[in-house]
Design a protein around this motif. Structure first.
Motif, short mmCIF file in Angstrom:
data_model
loop_
_atom_site.label_atom_id
_atom_site.label_comp_id
_atom_site.label_asym_id
_atom_site.label_seq_id
_atom_site.Cartn_x
_atom_site.Cartn_y
_atom_site.Cartn_z
N LEU A 1 16.98 -7.03 -19.15
CA LEU A 1 17.29 -7.37 -17.76
C LEU A 1 16.76 -6.32 -16.77
CD1 LEU A 1 20.98 -8.58 -18.22
CD2 LEU A 1 19.00 -10.02 -17.67
N LEU A 2 16.15 -5.25 -17.25
CA LEU A 2 15.79 -4.13 -16.39
C LEU A 2 14.93 -4.55 -15.19
CD1 LEU A 2 15.00 -1.19 -18.85
CD2 LEU A 2 16.92 -1.38 -17.25
N ASP A 3 13.92 -5.37 -15.42
CA ASP A 3 13.02 -5.75 -14.33
C ASP A 3 13.73 -6.55 -13.25
OD1 ASP A 3 11.02 -4.47 -15.67
OD2 ASP A 3 10.06 -6.29 -16.44
N GLN A 4 14.84 -7.16 -13.61
CA GLN A 4 15.60 -7.94 -12.63
C GLN A 4 16.67 -7.09 -11.93
OE1 GLN A 4 16.79 -12.02 -14.03
NE2 GLN A 4 16.07 -11.21 -15.99
N ILE A 5 17.10 -6.02 -12.58
CA ILE A 5 18.18 -5.20 -12.03
C ILE A 5 17.71 -4.42 -10.80
CG2 ILE A 5 19.62 -3.18 -12.52
CD1 ILE A 5 19.98 -4.29 -15.36
N HIS A 6 16.52 -3.86 -10.88
CA HIS A 6 15.98 -3.13 -9.73
C HIS A 6 14.47 -2.98 -9.89
CE1 HIS A 6 15.51 -0.07 -6.59
NE2 HIS A 6 16.74 -0.39 -6.19
N PRO A 7 13.71 -3.10 -8.78
CA PRO A 7 12.25 -2.99 -8.89
C PRO A 7 11.78 -1.59 -9.27
CG PRO A 7 12.93 -3.18 -6.59
CD PRO A 7 14.13 -3.48 -7.42
N ASP A 8 12.59 -0.58 -8.98
CA ASP A 8 12.24 0.78 -9.37
C ASP A 8 12.74 1.03 -10.79
OD1 ASP A 8 13.37 3.89 -9.46
OD2 ASP A 8 11.40 3.67 -8.51
N PRO A 9 11.84 1.26 -11.75
CA PRO A 9 12.25 1.40 -13.16
C PRO A 9 13.32 2.47 -13.39
CG PRO A 9 9.87 1.21 -12.99
CD PRO A 9 10.37 1.36 -11.59
N LYS A 10 13.19 3.59 -12.71
CA LYS A 10 14.15 4.67 -12.91
C LYS A 10 15.54 4.25 -12.45
CE LYS A 10 15.04 9.54 -11.89
NZ LYS A 10 14.57 10.76 -11.17
N GLN A 11 15.62 3.63 -11.28
CA GLN A 11 16.92 3.17 -10.78
C GLN A 11 17.49 2.07 -11.66
OE1 GLN A 11 17.83 2.74 -6.58
NE2 GLN A 11 15.80 3.57 -6.05
N GLU B 1 25.37 -9.89 -5.36
CA GLU B 1 24.10 -9.38 -4.85
C GLU B 1 23.08 -9.15 -5.96
OE1 GLU B 1 22.47 -5.45 -2.38
OE2 GLU B 1 24.60 -6.03 -2.26
N ASN B 2 23.53 -8.65 -7.11
CA ASN B 2 22.63 -8.32 -8.21
C ASN B 2 23.00 -9.16 -9.43
OD1 ASN B 2 21.18 -7.06 -10.35
ND2 ASN B 2 21.09 -5.14 -9.20
N HIS B 3 22.37 -10.33 -9.55
CA HIS B 3 22.74 -11.28 -10.60
C HIS B 3 22.60 -10.69 -12.00
CE1 HIS B 3 22.18 -15.13 -7.96
NE2 HIS B 3 23.19 -14.37 -7.57
N ALA B 4 21.50 -10.02 -12.24
CA ALA B 4 21.24 -9.50 -13.60
C ALA B 4 22.26 -8.44 -13.99
CB ALA B 4 19.82 -8.94 -13.68
N LEU B 5 22.54 -7.54 -13.07
CA LEU B 5 23.50 -6.47 -13.37
C LEU B 5 24.90 -7.04 -13.59
CD1 LEU B 5 23.63 -3.36 -13.63
CD2 LEU B 5 24.44 -3.32 -11.26
N GLU B 6 25.29 -8.00 -12.76
CA GLU B 6 26.61 -8.59 -12.91
C GLU B 6 26.71 -9.43 -14.18
OE1 GLU B 6 29.17 -7.73 -11.09
OE2 GLU B 6 27.81 -6.41 -9.98
N LEU B 7 25.62 -10.07 -14.57
CA LEU B 7 25.62 -10.81 -15.84
C LEU B 7 25.81 -9.85 -17.00
CD1 LEU B 7 25.26 -13.44 -17.44
CD2 LEU B 7 22.79 -12.98 -17.45
N LEU B 8 25.14 -8.71 -16.96
CA LEU B 8 25.30 -7.71 -18.02
C LEU B 8 26.76 -7.27 -18.12
CD1 LEU B 8 24.12 -5.73 -20.11
CD2 LEU B 8 23.63 -4.17 -18.21
N LYS B 9 27.39 -7.01 -16.99
CA LYS B 9 28.79 -6.60 -16.98
C LYS B 9 29.68 -7.69 -17.57
CE LYS B 9 28.44 -3.70 -12.80
NZ LYS B 9 28.86 -3.59 -11.38
N LYS B 10 29.40 -8.93 -17.22
CA LYS B 10 30.24 -10.05 -17.68
C LYS B 10 30.10 -10.24 -19.19
CE LYS B 10 33.08 -13.32 -16.40
NZ LYS B 10 34.34 -13.03 -15.68
#
Length: 481
Positions: A301-311, A212-221
């Motif tokens: 990757l922040l801008d791709q992880i979630h549109p809300d900067p804090k989240q 569901e969240n490509h950027a977050l999963e890439l960071l984990k990998k």
């Protein structure tokens, strides 16, 4: 007609990620060394030496290909800088018979738009170092880029002194770096960033395409493969020397062998790089720097992880905060393997810490101490003669034979994790000096042979098992640019 068929999927990315760049021709190229084993393993076509020299010197560009230099940025010693391939050209991507894609890159092939005042060239000694150490790492079982060939250019390169020029051909899963993502974040649009993430996943981690969240999963990998890589560096005493974010591969390979070296006497603060004056990239700091570098990837990757900067920050921070626990677990299991243990016991960490403390106290050789434990040999070490080590050995033996396990089983296991031979720094320098200055490759070839089977105790090469008299006091390695 040259039979090396190359692709160029990287140029499907927005054009800000690269510049078309032909290698700069050289005067009188000659082949110094060619890695037949690597060529066979990736199923490169058979060509005569003359054809290989023309390609690998950059004097002939394969028809229907468009070589490029890649743009990227990076934090160098903590400071953000715009970079790029200042002396490298990616000839293209080669599809192996196993349907995997590898980059074929020339390093030292002349100036590019990213040279920043550099000459775009490399010395023979620096390129032979990368060839030798990358092959050592491969045979030690550590993920790494590999070297296909070194070509002598027939031209001089000015460094501290005038030296012979050389070009290295590097084979890599890709040349995507943390710095590539930093570049996209700093200088690209969100569409550029998403294109890069999609390319990285398609190239290296296609299993993430359904997440569901490509950027977050890439960071984990990337965090997972980097933790594995650093643990392996620590296993054999390897010090990269320049762990800038542009030298951290998204594919989890060791890349860019500049001021690298292997630790002899155990000391977590060991630094050999002449440019690391503050010890930022010391042996014991490598895990911490890996986490720091990963935090730079997370920011990119922040801008791709979630549109809300804090989240986005909270989600990325949770991943980065998990690194120490993941790393420590992998490192502890690695050390158990080095000591021949099975399973996990509560006292393992304490026993391992005690051993490392003693090794540091007595300046014991990192590689040979584990060989001595396994082989019950005394390498004329003050550590091995000490009462505290003898007492520790009783605890080690008890732990190794727990639940009735035979000691021989533990010792046999140790052999798979503890190399007999590493590229001892003084031997590397001697071999490189003879090869680059006198065209005498006898010791270089001998060292290559030894490190190609590092877990086998070949009695013919006993001299290669020991550090120099007086240790590595005053030894320095240099960047080569």
């Amino acid at each position: 007609m040259l039979s090396l068929q190359l692709q160029s999927h990287y140029t499907n990315l927005p054009d800000k990620f690269y510049s078309y760049q032909r290698p700069v021709a050289v005067k009188n190229p000659s082949l110094l060394i060619f890695n037949d084993s690597l060529a066979n393993s990736v199923h490169l076509p058979k060509m005569n030496q003359e054809k290989w020299v023309s390609i690998l010197s950059g004097n002939q560009v394969i028809s229907d290909t468009n070589p490029i230099s890649q743009a990227y940025a990076g934090h160098q010693f903590g400071n953000f800088t715009m970079l790029g391939d200042g002396r490298a050209v990616l000839l293209g991507e080669f599809l192996t018979k196993g349907q995997s894609i590898v980059d074929i890159q020339l390093k030292g092939s002349g100036r590019t738009p990213y040279s920043r005042g550099g000459d775009g060239r490399a010395t023979i000694a620096a390129m032979l170092r990368e060839y030798l150490i990358s092959e050592a790492m491969y045979h030690l079982g550590i993920s790494t880029t590999r070297s296909l060939a070194v070509v002598k250019t027939g031209e001089k390169v000015q460094r501290e002194l005038e030296q012979e020029g050389g070009i290295l051909t590097r084979i890599a899963k890709s040349h995507l770096r943390v710095g590539t993502f930093e570049y996209a974040y700093q200088y690209g649009t969100i569409e550029d960033q998403k294109a890069l993430t999609a390319y990285a996943i398609r190239r290296h981690y296609p299993e993430l395409e359904e997440t569901e969240n490509h950027a977050l999963e890439l960071l984990k990998k990337v965090m997972e493969v980097q933790a594995d890589l650093i643990v392996n560096w620590m296993r054999v005493g390897f010090i990269h020397g320049v762990m800038n974010t542009d030298n951290m591969s998204i594919a989890g390979e060791t890349i860019d062998y500049g001021p690298c070296a292997f630790m002899n006497s155990y000391d977590p603060q060991t630094v050999f790089s002449s440019i690391d004056t503050q010890g930022r990239y010391a042996f014991g700091n490598q895990p911490r720097i890996a986490q720091w570098n990963l935090s730079r990837l997370a920011i990119a990757l922040l801008d791709q992880i979630h549109p809300d900067p804090k989240q986005a920050v909270e989600m990325a921070q949770a991943v980065i905060n998990s690194f120490p626990k993941i790393y420590e677990s992998k490192w502890l299991n690695m050390m158990r393997n080095k000591l021949g243990w099975e399973g996990a016991q509560d006292a393992d960490q304490h026993l391992i810490d005690d051993l490392l403390h003693m090794m540091h106290k007595y300046s014991a050789d990192y590689t040979n101490t584990f060989l001595a434990i396994a082989n019950r040999e005394n390498f004329d070490s003050s550590l091995l003669d000490s009462f505290e080590f003898q007492e520790w050995s009783i605890h080690w033996m008890y732990r190794a034979t727990i639940e009735g396990r035979a000691l021989d089983q533990a010792i046999e296991k140790m052999k798979g994790y503890n190399p007999v031979f590493i590229p001892r720094n003084h031997m590397v320098e001697s071999a490189l000096s003879k090869a680059s200055q006198s065209n005498d490759f006898d010791q270089f070839e001998e060292l290559l042979k030894i490190i190609s089977n590092p877990y086998h105790n070949n009695e013919k090469f006993t001299a290669y098992k020991f550090p120099p008299v007086g240790g590595d006091l005053g030894y320095q390695t240099f960047c080569g640019t």
